[in-house]
Design a protein around this motif. Structure first.
Motif, PDB file in Angstrom:
ATOM      1  N   ASP A 148       0.865  -1.174   0.000  1.00 38.84           N
ATOM      2  CA  ASP A 148       0.000   0.000   0.000  1.00 38.84           C
ATOM      3  C   ASP A 148       0.902   1.224   0.000  1.00 38.84           C
ATOM      4  O   ASP A 148       1.253   1.780   1.040  1.00 38.84           O
ATOM      5  CB  ASP A 148      -0.914  -0.011   1.228  1.00 38.84           C
TER       6      ASP A 148
ATOM      7  N   ASP B 228       0.555   4.355  -1.065  1.00 39.31           N
ATOM      8  CA  ASP B 228       0.037   5.656  -0.669  1.00 39.31           C
ATOM      9  C   ASP B 228      -0.633   5.640   0.705  1.00 39.31           C
ATOM     10  O   ASP B 228      -1.220   6.629   1.145  1.00 39.31           O
ATOM     11  CB  ASP B 228      -0.931   6.189  -1.703  1.00 39.31           C
ATOM     12  N   LYS B 229      -0.591   4.462   1.348  1.00 37.48           N
ATOM     13  CA  LYS B 229      -1.110   4.308   2.700  1.00 37.48           C
ATOM     14  C   LYS B 229      -2.562   4.762   2.831  1.00 37.48           C
ATOM     15  O   LYS B 229      -2.954   5.417   3.800  1.00 37.48           O
ATOM     16  CB  LYS B 229      -0.244   5.079   3.703  1.00 37.48           C
ATOM     17  N   ASP B 230      -3.361   4.432   1.791  1.00 36.43           N
ATOM     18  CA  ASP B 230      -4.774   4.802   1.850  1.00 36.43           C
ATOM     19  C   ASP B 230      -5.634   3.665   2.361  1.00 36.43           C
ATOM     20  O   ASP B 230      -6.867   3.756   2.393  1.00 36.43           O
ATOM     21  CB  ASP B 230      -5.273   5.268   0.490  1.00 36.43           C
ATOM     22  N   GLY B 231      -5.005   2.568   2.726  1.00 35.54           N
ATOM     23  CA  GLY B 231      -5.745   1.422   3.218  1.00 35.54           C
ATOM     24  C   GLY B 231      -6.196   0.470   2.133  1.00 35.54           C
ATOM     25  O   GLY B 231      -6.783  -0.583   2.431  1.00 35.54           O
ATOM     26  N   PHE B 232      -5.909   0.808   0.861  1.00 36.20           N
ATOM     27  CA  PHE B 232      -6.281  -0.047  -0.253  1.00 36.20           C
ATOM     28  C   PHE B 232      -4.997  -0.497  -0.957  1.00 36.20           C
ATOM     29  O   PHE B 232      -4.387   0.295  -1.699  1.00 36.20           O
ATOM     30  CB  PHE B 232      -7.195   0.679  -1.250  1.00 36.20           C
TER      31      PHE B 232
ATOM     32  N   GLU C 126      -2.297  -1.658  -3.499  1.00 37.70           N
ATOM     33  CA  GLU C 126      -2.216  -1.637  -4.964  1.00 37.70           C
ATOM     34  C   GLU C 126      -1.765  -2.994  -5.500  1.00 37.70           C
ATOM     35  O   GLU C 126      -1.974  -3.295  -6.664  1.00 37.70           O
ATOM     36  CB  GLU C 126      -1.228  -0.577  -5.452  1.00 37.70           C
TER      37      GLU C 126
ATOM     38  N   ARG D  58      -6.328   2.010  -8.618  1.00 37.48           N
ATOM     39  CA  ARG D  58      -6.331   2.311  -7.189  1.00 37.48           C
ATOM     40  C   ARG D  58      -7.734   2.598  -6.670  1.00 37.48           C
ATOM     41  O   ARG D  58      -7.971   3.547  -5.924  1.00 37.48           O
ATOM     42  CB  ARG D  58      -5.411   3.486  -6.884  1.00 37.48           C
ATOM     43  N   ASP D  59      -8.674   1.719  -7.108  1.00 37.98           N
ATOM     44  CA  ASP D  59     -10.036   1.852  -6.597  1.00 37.98           C
ATOM     45  C   ASP D  59     -10.326   0.816  -5.518  1.00 37.98           C
ATOM     46  O   ASP D  59     -11.473   0.647  -5.089  1.00 37.98           O
ATOM     47  CB  ASP D  59     -11.046   1.742  -7.722  1.00 37.98           C
ATOM     48  N   GLY D  60      -9.288   0.098  -5.107  1.00 35.20           N
ATOM     49  CA  GLY D  60      -9.450  -0.907  -4.077  1.00 35.20           C
ATOM     50  C   GLY D  60      -9.746  -2.284  -4.616  1.00 35.20           C
ATOM     51  O   GLY D  60      -9.840  -3.248  -3.829  1.00 35.20           O
TER      52      GLY D  60
END
Length: 447
Positions: free
Chosen positions: A23, A25-29, A31, A50-52
């Motif tokens: 991850d 960008d550390k957005d929780g999703f 890549e 990067r839509d999860g």
């Protein structure tokens, strides 16, 4: 400096798989997720947008990539599947219209595409095959239920695809032997070969210049030799047709056209350059036929509405007609026989059955006319002074008798009647008052 965070998850330990995820960008999703079995990667999932949700799936076997799937709409039907062997791609399937069916397949050799196929009707058999060389198309094969079309391309040119076409083949019965082959140069059609009866031999060859048809060669007897050649004008109309059946290079029949309509046909059977026959046409209809012997006119035919109306004969080819025949509704109606001076000596008249019904003979000082029924004489006339009123008439009767009628004073009225039985005179009549009717009747008896 880019900081990447990798996490190890043991949620798939029961399957013997370990999972790594990143991850960035550390957005929780994450890549990317990597699945390992032992120390070997077996699958990689990548979230391209990067839509999860992952769109790209990479599969590995024995440590080498074996397949890549891309599913951008997340419908569980990949739009692209690429297959690998020894780490190199050998086949790629694509769903170009996003209908869930992979209709396009690309084949590779040495990481370079060599062939592309399309199966648009989903029957498992490609309708179109494109052969490539160094990423440039070499050949395209298209199949459908009715025919197979093969297009050969020139990989050296850089223009649009249509300008790279070198040859097209049409195989309508799909037996591997094309019935039509099209040849191109600089994107323009230069030649077309056609095998209409599908015997493996091309009976027709169309030649083009500047994209326009200029020649048509035809093999009429299918012996491999083009006996017939058609020349076309700038408007695409036939200009000339040449027929060479004896293969000597000298056409025996040459037909000329004007604005696509037949104008003249020359026949030179012996190939001496002097036609034996010439046909003349007007508005595409036969109007005149001329016959020659050793280059000199011997016979001439005239036509009206495609039907013979007049025939002229010059049998000794001296420029003077010996006979002239006239036709009515296609039937012979009259024949004139002429002297070397051109004057008419005889005229024959015919009925529609071709039987002579009258013969007029022009002699010095008189005109003799014979009338016939069923080709038997019924009346003989002599006009001694050419005034149209015969002075002598002989009637022939069915019972074998004949009657001689004479105009003795030339007033156009009969004066004397003589009836014969065979050659024997049996009855004599005279007109004494000039009214043209007999006044005296005398029976003649033989002693």
């Amino acid at each position: 400096m880019v900081v990447c965070l990798w996490l190890i998850l043991d949620v798939m330990a029961s399957a013997g798989l370990r999972t790594f995820q990143r991850d960035a960008d550390k957005d929780g999703f994450p890549e990317q997720r990597v699945y390992l079995q032992g120390n070997q990667i077996v699958r990689v999932e990548i979230d391209l947008d990067r839509d999860g949700r992952p769109e790209r799936y990479e599969f590995f076997k024995n440590g080498q990539i074996s397949k890549i799937e891309i599913d951008r709409d997340h419908d569980a039907h990949p739009e692209v599947i690429t297959y690998f062997e020894a780490g190199a791609p050998f086949k790629k399937q694509e769903d170009e219209d996003r209908d869930g069916y992979l209709e396009k397949t690309i084949y590779f050799k040495g990481r370079v595409p060599i062939k592309i196929t399309y199966d648009r009707d989903r029957d498992g058999r490609p309708e179109e095959i494109i052969f490539l060389d160094h990423l440039s198309p070499l050949k395209i094969v298209r199949h459908n239920r009715d025919l197979t079309e093969t297009i050969f391309l020139d990989p050296k040119t850089k223009g649009p695809l249509v300008k790279r076409i070198l040859r097209r083949e049409i195989d309508s019965d799909q037996n591997g032997q094309p019935e039509k082959i099209f040849y191109y140069q600089n994107g323009r059609l230069t030649k077309l070969l056609e095998d209409a009866n599908k015997d493996g031999r091309f009976e027709k060859s169309y030649i083009y210049q500047g994209g326009k048809l200029v020649f048509l060669l035809e093999d009429l007897d299918q012996d491999g030799f083009f006996e017939k050649k058609t020349v076309y004008d700038q408007q695409g109309h036939p200009k000339q047709v040449l027929l060479d059946r004896n293969r000597d290079g000298q056409p025996e029949i040459v037909s000329s056209f004007s604005q696509g309509q037949l104008k003249e046909v020359l026949f030179d059977r012996d190939g001496d350059g002097r036609p034996e026959k010439k046909e003349l046409y007007q508005a595409g209809r036969l109007k005149e036929v001329l016959y020659f012997e050793k280059g000199r006119l011997s016979k001439r035919e005239f036509y009206q509405g495609q039907t013979l109306s007049r025939l002229e004969l010059d049998q000794d080819r001296d420029g003077v007609l010996e006979k002239v025949a006239f036709y009515r509704n296609g039937y012979l109606s009259q024949v004139e026989v002429r002297r070397p001076s051109g004057k008419v000596t005889k005229r024959f008249f015919y009925n529609d059955k071709g039987e002579v019904i009258k013969l007029v003979c022009y002699q010095k000082g008189k005109v003799i006319t014979w009338h016939y029924q069923h080709e038997k004489p019924v009346l003989y006339e002599e006009d001694l002074d050419h005034d149209g009123h015969p002075e002598i008439r002989i009637f022939y009767h069915p019972n074998g008798t004949k009657e001689l009628v004479r105009d003795l004073n030339g007033d156009g009225k009969p004066d004397l009647w003589q009836e014969y039985q065979g050659d024997t005179l049996v009855l004599l009549k005279r007109d004494v008052d000039g009214d043209g009717k007999p006044d005296l009747v005398e029976e003649v008896t033989t002693p």
